[in-house]
Write a protein that holds these residues in place. Structure first.
Motif, short mmCIF file in Angstrom:
data_model
loop_
_atom_site.label_atom_id
_atom_site.label_comp_id
_atom_site.label_asym_id
_atom_site.label_seq_id
_atom_site.Cartn_x
_atom_site.Cartn_y
_atom_site.Cartn_z
N TYR A 42 0.84 -1.20 0.00
CA TYR A 42 0.00 0.00 0.00
C TYR A 42 0.88 1.25 0.00
N LEU A 43 1.84 1.30 0.91
CA LEU A 43 2.72 2.47 0.99
C LEU A 43 3.58 2.61 -0.25
N ARG A 44 3.96 1.46 -0.85
CA ARG A 44 4.78 1.52 -2.07
C ARG A 44 3.98 2.15 -3.21
N ALA A 45 2.71 1.75 -3.35
CA ALA A 45 1.87 2.30 -4.42
C ALA A 45 1.65 3.79 -4.22
N VAL A 46 1.35 4.18 -2.98
CA VAL A 46 1.10 5.59 -2.69
C VAL A 46 2.38 6.41 -2.92
N THR A 47 3.51 5.85 -2.54
CA THR A 47 4.79 6.55 -2.71
C THR A 47 5.08 6.77 -4.19
N TYR A 48 4.86 5.75 -5.02
CA TYR A 48 5.07 5.91 -6.46
C TYR A 48 4.22 7.05 -7.01
N SER A 49 2.96 7.10 -6.56
CA SER A 49 2.06 8.15 -7.09
C SER A 49 2.51 9.53 -6.60
N ARG A 50 3.00 9.62 -5.38
CA ARG A 50 3.50 10.90 -4.87
C ARG A 50 4.74 11.34 -5.65
N LEU A 51 5.62 10.37 -5.91
CA LEU A 51 6.82 10.69 -6.70
C LEU A 51 6.42 11.16 -8.09
N GLY A 52 5.42 10.50 -8.66
CA GLY A 52 4.94 10.90 -9.98
C GLY A 52 4.44 12.34 -9.99
N LYS A 105 8.57 18.88 -14.22
CA LYS A 105 8.61 18.71 -15.67
C LYS A 105 9.52 17.56 -16.09
N GLN A 106 9.47 16.49 -15.31
CA GLN A 106 10.21 15.28 -15.64
C GLN A 106 9.29 14.33 -16.40
N PRO A 107 9.59 14.01 -17.65
CA PRO A 107 8.70 13.18 -18.47
C PRO A 107 8.48 11.78 -17.90
N GLU A 108 9.38 11.33 -17.03
CA GLU A 108 9.23 9.98 -16.49
C GLU A 108 8.18 9.89 -15.39
N TYR A 109 7.42 10.97 -15.16
CA TYR A 109 6.36 10.91 -14.13
C TYR A 109 5.35 9.83 -14.48
N LYS A 110 5.15 9.60 -15.79
CA LYS A 110 4.19 8.57 -16.20
C LYS A 110 4.64 7.18 -15.75
N THR A 111 5.96 6.99 -15.75
CA THR A 111 6.50 5.70 -15.29
C THR A 111 6.17 5.48 -13.82
N ALA A 112 6.26 6.53 -13.02
CA ALA A 112 5.96 6.42 -11.59
C ALA A 112 4.51 5.98 -11.38
N PHE A 113 3.60 6.59 -12.12
CA PHE A 113 2.19 6.20 -11.97
C PHE A 113 1.95 4.78 -12.48
N TYR A 119 4.09 2.34 -12.30
CA TYR A 119 4.56 1.46 -11.22
C TYR A 119 3.50 1.35 -10.12
N ALA A 120 2.84 2.49 -9.80
CA ALA A 120 1.82 2.48 -8.76
C ALA A 120 0.67 1.54 -9.13
N ALA A 147 -6.05 -2.36 -1.55
CA ALA A 147 -5.84 -2.05 -2.96
C ALA A 147 -6.77 -0.91 -3.40
N THR A 148 -8.01 -0.96 -2.93
CA THR A 148 -8.97 0.09 -3.28
C THR A 148 -8.57 1.43 -2.68
N LYS A 149 -8.13 1.40 -1.42
CA LYS A 149 -7.68 2.64 -0.77
C LYS A 149 -6.46 3.23 -1.48
N ALA A 150 -5.55 2.33 -1.91
CA ALA A 150 -4.37 2.80 -2.64
C ALA A 150 -4.77 3.40 -3.98
N LEU A 151 -5.74 2.79 -4.64
CA LEU A 151 -6.23 3.28 -5.92
C LEU A 151 -6.83 4.69 -5.76
N LEU A 152 -7.53 4.90 -4.66
CA LEU A 152 -8.10 6.21 -4.39
C LEU A 152 -6.98 7.26 -4.24
N GLU A 153 -5.90 6.89 -3.56
CA GLU A 153 -4.78 7.82 -3.40
C GLU A 153 -4.14 8.15 -4.75
#
Length: 435
Positions: free
Chosen positions: A20-30, A37-45, A47-48, A61-67
């Motif tokens: 859960y924390l890994r998914a949320v962290t990826y989305s925050r990094l994205g 303006k880093q084009p690789e933000y899409k990669t972060a999402f 991964y999430a 999983a649902t709570k992570a998806l909401l984040e």
């Protein structure tokens, strides 16, 4: 910041064991990569989403998806709404009460993101009446804040239960009043079914009408509405009373008294006492009200006013009003209140003058008793005794002198005393009359 820092952050995030924390962290990094303006933000999402798809716990999983959806919305991605739809589809399959709790989270997050239309779309699936109606009110407030009245009425029409529907109507009424849309305000009043909520609405009307500086004809329209909408047979319903009290407390005393001419005496008195209660801190309103009254109505409203003032700390601001009342009345009970208030102010000359006009022995003892007590509080023992001696009736004069002498000793022994002259006098009268 070098590009490799972002890649390194993504690599390190892979070491977070909690899915859960890994998914949320990826989305925050994205999100932060997008802002940089880093084009690789899409990669972060990406991964999430991959982490979420591999999670065994459907609730987490649902709570992570909401984040993830929250962060997608924050970068303006069209994927956000699709993600929220996935959250909804997952949540409706959960058992209660978890289902409603998660739907509530979804709706609240959408409101945080300023997406009231989406929130309104999903709130209908909340089965718990209290949760659903509370959420509908929150959605309504967003539309009202935006001034989107068309959507506001869509929400109101979705609320069937009380008190939520009436609360929604009154909050909408406030907006119409601020916009001076009085026709729309009247339509809302017509939908309120209980005198209680009509009364609440009329208080709002009274406040805003005064602030809007509208012509008297507009006031009259609302008075007519109050009369026609009242659910009780009496013209003195809480609906009309609330409106007139509100108007009077706002300073429209002359208008209110003009309306009251058409109403029964008990209603008149109730409205005037209501104005006193509501405007007790506005001496100008109280003065205008009392000056406009005559006869029995003046006596009753003046006595009520002084009773209210005596329940509070004495204030010099009301000295003129109290003296005006004393100068216009010959009623012993009212003169006692006048003398008592002025004595509390320390205006002993005026208090003495009004107390001297009291004819009845019992009430005269109360008037001079109040003066005596006030003088004792100032340390004027001789003045207190003089006041007691002003009660010429042998029986009541002796009683009052006895009380004052006892209080002098009470003051000396204990450094203070109770202001219970009136209470003790009433007990004594009951004893004598009973005998």
């Amino acid at each position: 910041m070098p590009d490799n820092v972002y890649r390194e952050a993504l690599r390190l995030a892979a070491n977070i064991r909690d899915a859960y924390l890994r998914a949320v962290t990826y989305s925050r990094l994205g999100y932060y990569m997008y802002r940089a303006k880093q084009p690789e933000y899409k990669t972060a999402f990406k991964y999430a989403f991959n982490v979420i798809s591999s999670m065994d716990n459907p609730v987490l999983a649902t709570k992570a998806l909401l984040e993830v959806g929250m962060y997608l919305r924050m970068i303006g991605s069209d994927m956000a709404r699709k993600t929220f739809a996935q959250v909804h589809d997952a949540v409706v399959g959960f058992p209660q009460p978890l289902r409603d709790d998660l739907l509530e989270d979804l709706v609240l997050r959408l409101l945080e993101l300023d997406l009231p239309d989406d929130a309104l779309f999903y709130v209908g699936d909340v089965e718990d009446d209290i949760k659903r109606n509370d959420l509908l009110l929150k959605i309504l407030r967003v539309y009202l804040r935006r001034g989107n009245m068309r959507r506001a009425y869509v929400v109101i029409n979705r609320i069937d239960e009380e008190p939520w529907r009436s609360i929604a109507a009154i909050e909408t009424l406030k907006v119409h009043l601020k916009r001076e849309e009085f026709g729309s305000a009247i339509k809302i009043l017509a939908e309120l079914k209980s005198d209680y909520w009509l009364g609440e609405a009329m208080r709002e009307v009274a406040t805003y009408l005064k602030g809007a500086d509208v012509p008297k004809a507009t006031y009259q329209k609302f008075v007519d509405i109050a009369l026609s909408l009242s659910t009780s047979e009496s013209t003195g319903s809480e609906v009309l009373t609330s409106l007139l009290v509100g108007m009077g407390a706002q300073g429209e005393v002359d208008f209110v008294l003009d309306v009251l001419k058409k109403l029964p005496s008990d209603v008149r008195l109730r409205v005037m006492k209501g104005i006193v209660d509501a405007a007790l801190d506005r001496v100008d309103v109280l003065e205008r009200l009392l000056k406009a009254l005559k006869g029995r109505e003046f006596e009753e409203v003046a006595a009520f006013t002084l009773g209210k003032l005596l329940s509070r700390s004495a204030n010099d601001e009301y000295s003129g009003l109290v003296k005006e009342v004393g100068g216009r009345t010959a009623d012993d009970a009212l003169l006692v209140k006048v003398a008592t208030y002025l004595a509390k102010l320390g205006d002993f000359e005026a208090a003495w003058n009004f107390a001297s006009k009291v004819r009845g022995n019992y009430l005269r003892s109360l008037a001079f008793g109040s003066i005596a007590v006030a003088k004792l509080k100032e340390g004027d023992i001789d003045g207190a005794i003089d006041a007691a001696l002003e009660v010429k009736d042998p029986k009541w004069g002796s009683w009052l002198l006895s009380e004052i002498l006892a209080k002098i000793l009470e003051l000396q022994a204990e450094g203070g005393f109770r202001e219970d002259i009136e209470e003790r006098a009433e007990s004594q009268r009951a004893l004598w009359e009973g005998g």
